[in-house]
Design a protein around this motif. Structure first.
Motif, PDB file in Angstrom:
ATOM      1  N   ALA A 127       0.820  -1.202   0.000  1.00  0.00           N
ATOM      2  CA  ALA A 127       0.000   0.000   0.000  1.00  0.00           C
ATOM      3  C   ALA A 127       0.852   1.249   0.000  1.00  0.00           C
ATOM      4  O   ALA A 127       0.464   2.289  -0.526  1.00  0.00           O
ATOM      5  CB  ALA A 127      -0.924   0.011   1.220  1.00  0.00           C
ATOM      6  N   ALA A 128       2.013   1.170   0.617  1.00  0.00           N
ATOM      7  CA  ALA A 128       2.898   2.322   0.688  1.00  0.00           C
ATOM      8  C   ALA A 128       3.833   2.398  -0.515  1.00  0.00           C
ATOM      9  O   ALA A 128       4.659   3.288  -0.614  1.00  0.00           O
ATOM     10  CB  ALA A 128       3.740   2.262   1.962  1.00  0.00           C
ATOM     11  N   PRO A 159       9.055   7.518   0.302  1.00  0.00           N
ATOM     12  CA  PRO A 159       7.769   8.157   0.023  1.00  0.00           C
ATOM     13  C   PRO A 159       7.209   8.848   1.261  1.00  0.00           C
ATOM     14  O   PRO A 159       7.598   8.528   2.398  1.00  0.00           O
ATOM     15  CB  PRO A 159       6.862   6.984  -0.390  1.00  0.00           C
ATOM     16  N   PRO A 160       6.308   9.804   1.083  1.00  0.00           N
ATOM     17  CA  PRO A 160       5.689  10.468   2.236  1.00  0.00           C
ATOM     18  C   PRO A 160       4.794   9.514   2.997  1.00  0.00           C
ATOM     19  O   PRO A 160       4.426   8.445   2.488  1.00  0.00           O
ATOM     20  CB  PRO A 160       4.884  11.610   1.597  1.00  0.00           C
ATOM     21  N   PRO A 161       4.413   9.871   4.231  1.00  0.00           N
ATOM     22  CA  PRO A 161       3.521   9.006   5.009  1.00  0.00           C
ATOM     23  C   PRO A 161       2.138   8.939   4.382  1.00  0.00           C
ATOM     24  O   PRO A 161       1.766   9.805   3.569  1.00  0.00           O
ATOM     25  CB  PRO A 161       3.478   9.682   6.380  1.00  0.00           C
ATOM     26  N   PRO A 162       1.355   7.937   4.726  1.00  0.00           N
ATOM     27  CA  PRO A 162      -0.015   7.857   4.209  1.00  0.00           C
ATOM     28  C   PRO A 162      -0.817   9.110   4.560  1.00  0.00           C
ATOM     29  O   PRO A 162      -0.655   9.676   5.647  1.00  0.00           O
ATOM     30  CB  PRO A 162      -0.583   6.622   4.925  1.00  0.00           C
ATOM     31  N   PRO A 191      -7.214   5.030   2.717  1.00  0.00           N
ATOM     32  CA  PRO A 191      -7.400   3.614   3.059  1.00  0.00           C
ATOM     33  C   PRO A 191      -6.224   3.035   3.832  1.00  0.00           C
ATOM     34  O   PRO A 191      -6.409   2.262   4.769  1.00  0.00           O
ATOM     35  CB  PRO A 191      -7.574   2.949   1.691  1.00  0.00           C
ATOM     36  N   THR A 192      -4.995   3.398   3.436  1.00  0.00           N
ATOM     37  CA  THR A 192      -3.826   2.878   4.149  1.00  0.00           C
ATOM     38  C   THR A 192      -3.785   3.395   5.578  1.00  0.00           C
ATOM     39  O   THR A 192      -3.495   2.638   6.520  1.00  0.00           O
ATOM     40  CB  THR A 192      -2.529   3.276   3.420  1.00  0.00           C
ATOM     41  N   ASP A 230      -4.066   1.123   8.891  1.00  0.00           N
ATOM     42  CA  ASP A 230      -3.029   1.208   9.918  1.00  0.00           C
ATOM     43  C   ASP A 230      -3.636   1.387  11.310  1.00  0.00           C
ATOM     44  O   ASP A 230      -3.230   0.736  12.272  1.00  0.00           O
ATOM     45  CB  ASP A 230      -2.105   2.392   9.637  1.00  0.00           C
ATOM     46  N   LYS A 231      -4.600   2.281  11.404  1.00  0.00           N
ATOM     47  CA  LYS A 231      -5.207   2.580  12.705  1.00  0.00           C
ATOM     48  C   LYS A 231      -6.010   1.388  13.232  1.00  0.00           C
ATOM     49  O   LYS A 231      -5.972   1.077  14.431  1.00  0.00           O
ATOM     50  CB  LYS A 231      -6.072   3.836  12.608  1.00  0.00           C
ATOM     51  N   ALA A 232      -6.698   0.708  12.327  1.00  0.00           N
ATOM     52  CA  ALA A 232      -7.461  -0.466  12.749  1.00  0.00           C
ATOM     53  C   ALA A 232      -6.525  -1.569  13.226  1.00  0.00           C
ATOM     54  O   ALA A 232      -6.777  -2.234  14.239  1.00  0.00           O
ATOM     55  CB  ALA A 232      -8.335  -0.963  11.595  1.00  0.00           C
TER      56      ALA A 232
END
Length: 272
Positions: A13-14, A55-58, A63-64, A68-70
């Motif tokens: 995803a990243a 790459p920058p953070p989501p 969705p990413t 991540d939080k879930a």
């Protein structure tokens, strides 16, 4: 989801797929060499180039980010478990103490004055990897899980400033990955075990609520790139040889860590 599956999803995803190896833009030959810095193996411009290629953070709410939080919330179920306690130990990542995290993987007892060359090698690698991760953090802020959720329990003592610190990429995972690659080079027969512990240290940062999965995934990719660049630097091969001689001497002494049984038990803890 199986923990490795979760990480594969996070990396994909990243845009950081480990299957393709270190991205070309992160390889040392893709950047300009310059005069050596005093602390580590890498030059300032090279460290900057490695950081710039991450790459920058989501994006918040993407969705990413939501995935991540879930996933991060699921790790709350491990609070006060054996794996949680191991994660508290993994919070220490400065050499020489941090080298003890690899005792059981290597079948030795590290972190002492008996290995000055090994300690010096790892300190240089720590300085390079920490500097690269901090440059990425400065470029784009992402809050930590314990920052997003003030009620979240970290598995370590964290100041208010630390709670509000930047989460992406995981500097701890960057450093741990560099250590894992270094130990793999020092002891190829135990390379798999060394890299596994490096990855487990990254998982510990998820359990601690200090990072999200994408942060750890980015840290692992950056760590591999930092090591690849450091391994090509002048003087590295000589330092590695000196450290390997010390590692062989420590192993010949027959000292091992009494904590290995507890570590095996903790690492056998099923992840949520």
């Amino acid at each position: 989801m199986h923990r490795r599956g979760a990480f594969i999803v996070a990396i994909a995803a990243a845009g950081l797929s480990a299957c393709a190896g270190t991205p070309a833009a992160l390889r040392p030959q893709a950047v300009q060499a310059a005069a050596a810095e005093a602390k580590g193996y890498l030059t300032g411009p090279l460290i900057q180039a490695l950081a710039d290629a991450v790459p920058p953070p989501p994006v918040a709410g993407s969705p990413t980010d939501l995935a991540d939080k879930a996933r991060s919330n699921q790790f709350k179920t491990l609070e006060d478990s054996d794996r949680w306690l191991l994660a508290t130990a993994h919070a220490e990542l400065r050499p020489p103490l941090a080298l003890q995290h690899f005792d059981c993987a290597l079948g030795v007892r590290l972190g002492s004055a008996a290995t000055p060359n090994l300690n010096r090698l790892m300190q240089k690698l720590f300085d390079d990897s920490d500097a690269a991760a901090e440059l990425v953090k400065a470029r784009g802020f992402r809050a930590r899980p314990v920052g997003d959720d003030p009620a979240r329990r970290p598995c370590q003592r964290v100041s208010e400033a630390g709670r509000r610190g930047a989460s992406y990429p995981s500097g701890s995972s960057t450093v741990a990955t560099v250590y894992g690659e270094a130990f793999a080079a020092l002891d190829p027969e135990r390379a798999t075990e060394a890299r596994r512990i490096a990855h487990e240290i990254g998982l510990s940062r998820l359990i601690c609520g200090m990072h999200y999965p994408s942060d750890v995934a980015a840290g692992e990719v950056l760590g591999k790139a930092v090591f690849e660049a450091a391994a090509a630097a002048p003087g590295f091969d000589a330092d590695l040889a000196a450290a390997r001689a010390e590692l062989d001497a420590v192993r010949a002494a027959g000292l091992t860590s009494p904590a290995c049984a507890a570590e095996r038990l903790a690492l056998a803890t099923p992840l949520p």
